[in-house]
Design a protein around this motif. Structure first.
Motif, short mmCIF file in Angstrom:
data_model
loop_
_atom_site.label_atom_id
_atom_site.label_comp_id
_atom_site.label_asym_id
_atom_site.label_seq_id
_atom_site.Cartn_x
_atom_site.Cartn_y
_atom_site.Cartn_z
N PRO A 80 0.29 8.60 7.15
CA PRO A 80 1.32 7.95 6.31
C PRO A 80 2.69 8.10 6.95
O PRO A 80 2.93 9.05 7.71
CB PRO A 80 1.25 8.72 4.99
CG PRO A 80 0.50 9.96 5.26
CD PRO A 80 -0.32 9.76 6.49
N VAL A 81 3.54 7.14 6.67
CA VAL A 81 4.91 7.22 7.18
C VAL A 81 5.87 7.25 5.99
O VAL A 81 5.60 6.65 4.95
CB VAL A 81 5.26 6.02 8.10
CG1 VAL A 81 4.50 6.11 9.41
CG2 VAL A 81 4.99 4.68 7.43
N ARG A 82 6.96 7.97 6.17
CA ARG A 82 8.03 7.95 5.17
C ARG A 82 9.21 7.25 5.82
O ARG A 82 9.75 7.75 6.81
CB ARG A 82 8.40 9.37 4.75
CG ARG A 82 9.53 9.41 3.73
CD ARG A 82 9.84 10.83 3.26
NE ARG A 82 8.74 11.40 2.53
CZ ARG A 82 8.06 12.49 2.89
NH1 ARG A 82 8.38 13.15 3.99
NH2 ARG A 82 7.04 12.92 2.17
N LEU A 83 9.56 6.08 5.29
CA LEU A 83 10.62 5.28 5.91
C LEU A 83 11.95 5.58 5.22
O LEU A 83 12.05 5.51 3.99
CB LEU A 83 10.30 3.79 5.77
CG LEU A 83 8.97 3.31 6.36
CD1 LEU A 83 8.85 1.80 6.20
CD2 LEU A 83 8.83 3.69 7.82
N GLN A 87 0.56 14.53 4.88
CA GLN A 87 1.70 14.88 5.74
C GLN A 87 2.23 13.62 6.41
O GLN A 87 1.59 13.05 7.28
CB GLN A 87 1.22 15.90 6.78
CG GLN A 87 2.26 16.37 7.76
CD GLN A 87 3.40 17.11 7.08
OE1 GLN A 87 3.18 17.89 6.15
NE2 GLN A 87 4.62 16.85 7.52
N ALA A 88 3.42 13.20 5.97
CA ALA A 88 3.94 11.91 6.47
C ALA A 88 4.80 12.11 7.72
O ALA A 88 5.44 13.15 7.88
CB ALA A 88 4.77 11.25 5.37
N LEU A 89 4.81 11.10 8.57
CA LEU A 89 5.76 11.05 9.69
C LEU A 89 7.09 10.53 9.15
O LEU A 89 7.11 9.54 8.41
CB LEU A 89 5.27 10.06 10.75
CG LEU A 89 4.10 10.46 11.63
CD1 LEU A 89 3.63 9.25 12.42
CD2 LEU A 89 4.51 11.58 12.57
N THR A 133 0.85 -1.18 0.00
CA THR A 133 0.00 0.00 0.00
C THR A 133 0.88 1.23 0.00
O THR A 133 1.98 1.23 0.54
CB THR A 133 -0.89 0.03 1.25
OG1 THR A 133 -0.07 -0.19 2.37
CG2 THR A 133 -1.99 -1.00 1.16
N GLN A 134 0.39 2.30 -0.59
CA GLN A 134 1.21 3.49 -0.66
C GLN A 134 0.39 4.73 -0.36
O GLN A 134 -0.73 4.88 -0.82
CB GLN A 134 1.83 3.61 -2.05
CG GLN A 134 2.86 4.70 -2.09
CD GLN A 134 2.95 5.35 -3.43
OE1 GLN A 134 2.51 4.79 -4.42
NE2 GLN A 134 3.49 6.55 -3.46
N ALA A 135 0.97 5.62 0.41
CA ALA A 135 0.27 6.85 0.75
C ALA A 135 0.37 7.85 -0.39
O ALA A 135 1.35 7.87 -1.12
CB ALA A 135 0.90 7.43 2.00
N GLU A 136 -0.63 8.70 -0.53
CA GLU A 136 -0.52 9.81 -1.48
C GLU A 136 0.56 10.77 -0.98
O GLU A 136 0.67 11.03 0.21
CB GLU A 136 -1.86 10.53 -1.59
CG GLU A 136 -2.94 9.72 -2.29
CD GLU A 136 -2.55 9.38 -3.73
OE1 GLU A 136 -1.87 10.20 -4.39
OE2 GLU A 136 -2.92 8.30 -4.19
N PRO A 137 1.36 11.33 -1.90
CA PRO A 137 2.50 12.12 -1.46
C PRO A 137 2.10 13.43 -0.78
O PRO A 137 2.87 13.99 -0.04
CB PRO A 137 3.25 12.38 -2.76
CG PRO A 137 2.26 12.16 -3.85
CD PRO A 137 1.27 11.17 -3.33
#
Ligand code: 8DG
Ligand code: MG
Length: 326
Positions: free
Chosen positions: A91-94, A14-16, A7-11
């Motif tokens: 959403p998270v940005r890893l 606001q991601a953590l 799954t992918q968040a929309e860019p």
């Protein structure tokens, strides 16, 4: 890894920002930790890491989190991949690193369980979603060799060139030959597969998953349109599904449909596709975005571009001419 792992968040959400560290020990085992009760994904296994604090660089965040969570310091860390996906409320940005050296003995300092696990044994654990993308990024090579068609190279020259390419240490190949019918392609693929496996290399084929199974090939490489027409991942999790993409939306579809990695092109002009307008690195970046899968850069690139590609969050470089020892 199931397709839910992609799954992918929309860019624009606001991601953590999350730093993630994969410790790899001398035997190649990976350190995983079990998420504690009351946190998103409780009970599942993850690589240690956590949220960036204000004013902190991502690397400082990694160092702090690993010290706090597992008591290791003095990291020697290489960036692996950066991607975003939906997890919990936000959403998270890893930002993922591979760590081969550290000081101290890893221990669960927050009461969490830790285990050192061989890569193959990870299938027995309930991992967090998107761990599959991390594992592919960790273990796929930084070069992906696409074979030139036999007709263009001439059969006499093609086989020694294949041997030389494999001897050169090419670990992953795609057998590309659109001119051959299925029967001729399958016969060729059987021979190429034997050569590839003799060198410890993996081979992806351009045809359907039944042929892949029949041959025992390592996976398939499809244009994104073919995967969209199929509507779902066509093969088992232990095989590789690679997809050719040319845009942000191609990569989005590839991710949603469970591709293991993609090739995004063209970065620079290339004689194979003279009509295609090159993306350049800026366009490549925009299209690559933070899709949750490793992406190779293709088009007018060679081994000397691998460092630049890696700096643009690419897995590495895919190429025909640059890697073919013809
Ligand atoms: N550490 C880690 N987190 C992951 C992975 N994959 C993934 O989606 N995440 C998500 C889970 C969480 O929403 C977030 C990590 O934040 P965290 O809960 O570990 O945060 P933290 O260590 O700062 O912990 P806390 O102070 O909030 O207790 O990233 C992964 O492989 N490792
Ligand atoms: Mg954490």
């Amino acid at each position: 890894m199931d397709s839910a792992a992609h799954t992918q968040a929309e860019p624009h959400a606001q991601a953590l920002e999350i730093a993630v560290g994969v410790l790899v020990d001398r035997q190649g085992r990976l350190l995983i930790a079990q998420r504690r009760a009351g946190t998103p994904g409780a009970g599942r296994w993850e690589f240690p890491g956590g949220k960036q604090e204000p004013g902190e660089s991502m690397f400082d965040c990694l160092a702090r989190e690993l010290d706090e969570e597992i008591g290791v310091r003095g990291l020697r860390a290489e960036p692996v991949i950066r991607f975003s996906h939906a997890h919990g409320d936000r959403p998270v940005r890893l930002h993922v690193w591979r760590i081969d050296e550290w000081s101290g003995q890893a221990q669960g300092r927050e009461g969490q369980r830790l285990e050192w696990v061989e890569r193959e044994a990870l299938a027995d654990y309930q991992l967090l979603p998107a761990t599959g993308a991390i594992l592919h990024a960790l273990f796929l090579p930084d070069r992906y060799v696409i074979t030139p068609s036999m007709a263009a190279a001439g059969e006499q020259a093609w086989w020694p060139a294949l041997e030389a390419t494999l001897a050169d240490g090419a670990p992953l190949l795609r057998l590309r030959d659109h001119a051959l019918d299925d029967a001729a392609y399958q016969a060729l693929a059987a021979r190429v597969l034997a050569c590839a496996h003799a060198h410890g290399a993996r081979l992806l084929i351009d045809r359907d998953s039944d042929m892949c199974e029949a041959l025992g090939a390592d996976g398939v490489h499809w244009p994104v349109a073919r995967l969209l027409a199929k509507g779902k991942r066509p093969l088992a999790a232990h095989r590789l599904l690679a997809v050719s993409a040319h845009s942000y939306s191609d990569l989005k579809a590839a991710t949603r449909l469970g591709a293991d990695f993609a090739v995004l092109s063209p970065v620079a002009p290339t004689p194979t596709h003279p009509g295609a307008s090159p993306l350049g690195w800026d366009g490549w970046n925009e299209a690559r975005a933070e899709h949750a899968l490793p992406v190779y850069a293709l088009g007018g690139l060679g081994g000397e571009d691998i460092a630049t590609a890696r700096a643009h969050n690419a897995q590495g470089v895919a190429a025909i001419r640059a890697f073919w020892r013809g």
